[in-house]
Scaffold this active site. Structure first.
Site, PDB file in Angstrom:
ATOM      1  N   LYS A  41      -8.302   6.758  -4.158  1.00 58.14           N
ATOM      2  CA  LYS A  41      -8.110   6.464  -2.520  1.00 58.14           C
ATOM      3  C   LYS A  41      -6.816   7.288  -2.154  1.00 58.14           C
ATOM      4  CE  LYS A  41     -10.030   1.911  -3.002  1.00 58.14           C
ATOM      5  NZ  LYS A  41      -9.468   0.561  -3.467  1.00 58.14           N
ATOM      6  N   GLY A  42      -6.073   7.337  -3.222  1.00 58.06           N
ATOM      7  CA  GLY A  42      -4.381   7.745  -2.947  1.00 58.06           C
ATOM      8  C   GLY A  42      -4.404   9.060  -2.223  1.00 58.06           C
ATOM      9  N   ASP A  98      -3.019  12.830  -4.971  1.00 56.60           N
ATOM     10  CA  ASP A  98      -1.717  12.198  -4.238  1.00 56.60           C
ATOM     11  C   ASP A  98      -0.337  12.448  -5.244  1.00 56.60           C
ATOM     12  OD1 ASP A  98      -2.359  10.508  -6.372  1.00 56.60           O
ATOM     13  OD2 ASP A  98      -2.348   8.596  -5.365  1.00 56.60           O
ATOM     14  N   ASP A 101       1.740  11.972 -12.319  1.00 56.44           N
ATOM     15  CA  ASP A 101       2.713  11.270 -13.233  1.00 56.44           C
ATOM     16  C   ASP A 101       2.720  11.661 -14.481  1.00 56.44           C
ATOM     17  OD1 ASP A 101       4.647   9.314 -13.461  1.00 56.44           O
ATOM     18  OD2 ASP A 101       3.046   7.817 -13.705  1.00 56.44           O
ATOM     19  N   LYS A 129       5.872  14.211 -10.623  1.00 53.52           N
ATOM     20  CA  LYS A 129       6.967  13.565 -11.366  1.00 53.52           C
ATOM     21  C   LYS A 129       6.941  14.371 -12.707  1.00 53.52           C
ATOM     22  CE  LYS A 129       6.442   8.806 -10.033  1.00 53.52           C
ATOM     23  NZ  LYS A 129       6.039   7.213 -10.472  1.00 53.52           N
ATOM     24  N   PHE A 150       9.200   4.855  -8.454  1.00 53.85           N
ATOM     25  CA  PHE A 150       7.906   4.260  -8.075  1.00 53.85           C
ATOM     26  C   PHE A 150       7.704   4.574  -6.517  1.00 53.85           C
ATOM     27  CE2 PHE A 150       4.015   1.800  -7.291  1.00 53.85           C
ATOM     28  CZ  PHE A 150       3.311   2.346  -8.325  1.00 53.85           C
ATOM     29  N   VAL A 151       6.940   5.167  -6.173  1.00 54.65           N
ATOM     30  CA  VAL A 151       6.698   5.483  -4.666  1.00 54.65           C
ATOM     31  C   VAL A 151       5.552   4.961  -4.016  1.00 54.65           C
ATOM     32  CG1 VAL A 151       8.148   7.428  -4.651  1.00 54.65           C
ATOM     33  CG2 VAL A 151       5.896   7.752  -5.262  1.00 54.65           C
ATOM     34  N   ASP A 157      -0.144   3.461  -3.272  1.00 47.70           N
ATOM     35  CA  ASP A 157       0.081   2.175  -3.341  1.00 47.70           C
ATOM     36  C   ASP A 157       0.782   1.489  -4.023  1.00 47.70           C
ATOM     37  OD1 ASP A 157      -2.097   2.735  -5.236  1.00 47.70           O
ATOM     38  OD2 ASP A 157      -2.262   0.629  -5.503  1.00 47.70           O
ATOM     39  N   ARG A 163      -0.420   1.766   1.473  1.00 49.91           N
ATOM     40  CA  ARG A 163      -0.992   3.158   1.615  1.00 49.91           C
ATOM     41  C   ARG A 163      -0.976   3.740   2.777  1.00 49.91           C
ATOM     42  NH1 ARG A 163      -4.171   4.293  -2.963  1.00 49.91           N
ATOM     43  NH2 ARG A 163      -5.167   2.449  -3.861  1.00 49.91           N
TER      44      ARG A 163
HETATM   45  P1  IMP Z   1      -1.053   9.711 -14.171  1.00 48.16           P
HETATM   46  O1  IMP Z   1      -2.346   9.524 -14.912  1.00 48.16           O
HETATM   47  O2  IMP Z   1      -0.257   8.885 -14.924  1.00 48.16           O
HETATM   48  O3  IMP Z   1      -0.628  11.164 -13.991  1.00 48.16           O
HETATM   49  O4  IMP Z   1      -1.183   8.819 -12.818  1.00 48.16           O
HETATM   50  C1  IMP Z   1      -1.771   9.374 -11.758  1.00 48.16           C
HETATM   51  C2  IMP Z   1      -1.976   7.995 -10.862  1.00 48.16           C
HETATM   52  O5  IMP Z   1      -1.367   7.073 -11.005  1.00 48.16           O
HETATM   53  C3  IMP Z   1      -1.959   8.545  -9.558  1.00 48.16           C
HETATM   54  O6  IMP Z   1      -3.187   9.036  -8.973  1.00 48.16           O
HETATM   55  C4  IMP Z   1      -1.542   7.168  -8.792  1.00 48.16           C
HETATM   56  O7  IMP Z   1      -2.534   6.324  -8.438  1.00 48.16           O
HETATM   57  C5  IMP Z   1      -0.849   6.452  -9.856  1.00 48.16           C
HETATM   58  N1  IMP Z   1       0.686   6.539  -9.704  1.00 48.16           N
HETATM   59  C6  IMP Z   1       1.499   7.304 -10.406  1.00 48.16           C
HETATM   60  N2  IMP Z   1       2.741   7.121  -9.979  1.00 48.16           N
HETATM   61  C7  IMP Z   1       2.704   6.551  -8.944  1.00 48.16           C
HETATM   62  C8  IMP Z   1       3.790   6.177  -7.962  1.00 48.16           C
HETATM   63  O8  IMP Z   1       4.999   6.519  -7.848  1.00 48.16           O
HETATM   64  N3  IMP Z   1       3.351   5.368  -7.016  1.00 48.16           N
HETATM   65  C9  IMP Z   1       2.054   5.160  -6.730  1.00 48.16           C
HETATM   66  N4  IMP Z   1       1.014   5.626  -7.722  1.00 48.16           N
HETATM   67  C10 IMP Z   1       1.442   5.981  -8.774  1.00 48.16           C
HETATM   68 MG    MG Z   2      -4.556   8.258  -7.751  1.00 45.09          MG
END
Ligand code: IMP
Ligand code: MG
Length: 174
Positions: A41-42, A98, A101, A129, A150-151, A157, A163
């Site tokens: 949903k982000g 969104d 990470d 990030k 963490f944002v 969210d 959100r």
């Molecule tokens: P990744 O697989 O670690 O790249 O994570 C991606 C997902 O983790 C994003 O689509 C977000 O839903 C969530 N996420 C990662 N960092 C944050 C943050 O700082 N705030 C909120 N959601 C995050």
């Molecule tokens: Mg996401």
């Protein structure tokens, strides 16, 4: 108890950056049609605002994926909760997310989408990030590079909350 949230990027700063991204994307896809794949949903808030700033013809589809569990850590195990409504074959696809990470979610997702015979698949993320990266994911268009914090807000969210904040903020954990 209410979480303390400090503003990282104001609504005005985000709007200005989305205008720039929209102009860049419109230029890069000149003469083509763009198929935006927003990740629920982000990315919904960002995908809609971005789409409004793109001047080439745009179509939209959404997909929902999740890492296993509902924690603030990505597990690398990705589940498709809702797949796309339409095929990607022959289309210029822009995945809109969104935040990148660890890269675990996007790495899996881009692999999956690339198998659907699109003409091209690029990625646009509101936030990146880079310090946290575990999988090599190339972000074609980035809104802002942020530190390892963490944002929330603008679609992002914390336990499904915040959100709807019109800005991006950092959650101060005690
Ligand atoms: P990744 O697989 O670690 O790249 O994570 C991606 C997902 O983790 C994003 O689509 C977000 O839903 C969530 N996420 C990662 N960092 C944050 C943050 O700082 N705030 C909120 N959601 C995050
Ligand atoms: Mg996401």
């Amino acid at each position: 108890m209410a979480d303390k949230i400090s503003v990282l990027y104001s609504e005005e700063e985000i709007t200005a950056r989305i205008k720039e991204l929209g102009a860049q994307i419109s230029k890069d896809y000149e003469g083509k049609e763009l198929h935006i794949v927003g990740i629920l949903k982000g990315a919904t808030f960002f995908a809609c605002e971005l789409a409004k700033r793109i001047t080439v013809p745009v179509t939209l589809d959404f997909m929902s994926v999740s890492s296993y569990g509902d924690s603030t850590e990505s597990s690398g195990v990705v589940k498709i909760n809702k797949d796309l409504d339409e095929p990607l074959e022959g289309r210029e696809v822009l995945v809109v997310e969104d935040i990148v990470d660890t890269g675990n979610t996007l790495s899996y997702l881009l692999d999956n989408l690339q198998k659907r015979r699109a003409s091209s698949v690029r990625l646009c993320a509101l936030l990146d990030k880079p310090e946290r990266r575990e999988k090599d994911v190339h972000v074609d268009y980035t809104g802002f590079e942020i530190p390892d914090k963490f944002v929330v807000g603008y679609g992002l969210d914390y336990a499904q909350k915040y959100r709807n904040l019109p800005y991006i903020g950092v959650v101060e954990t005690e």
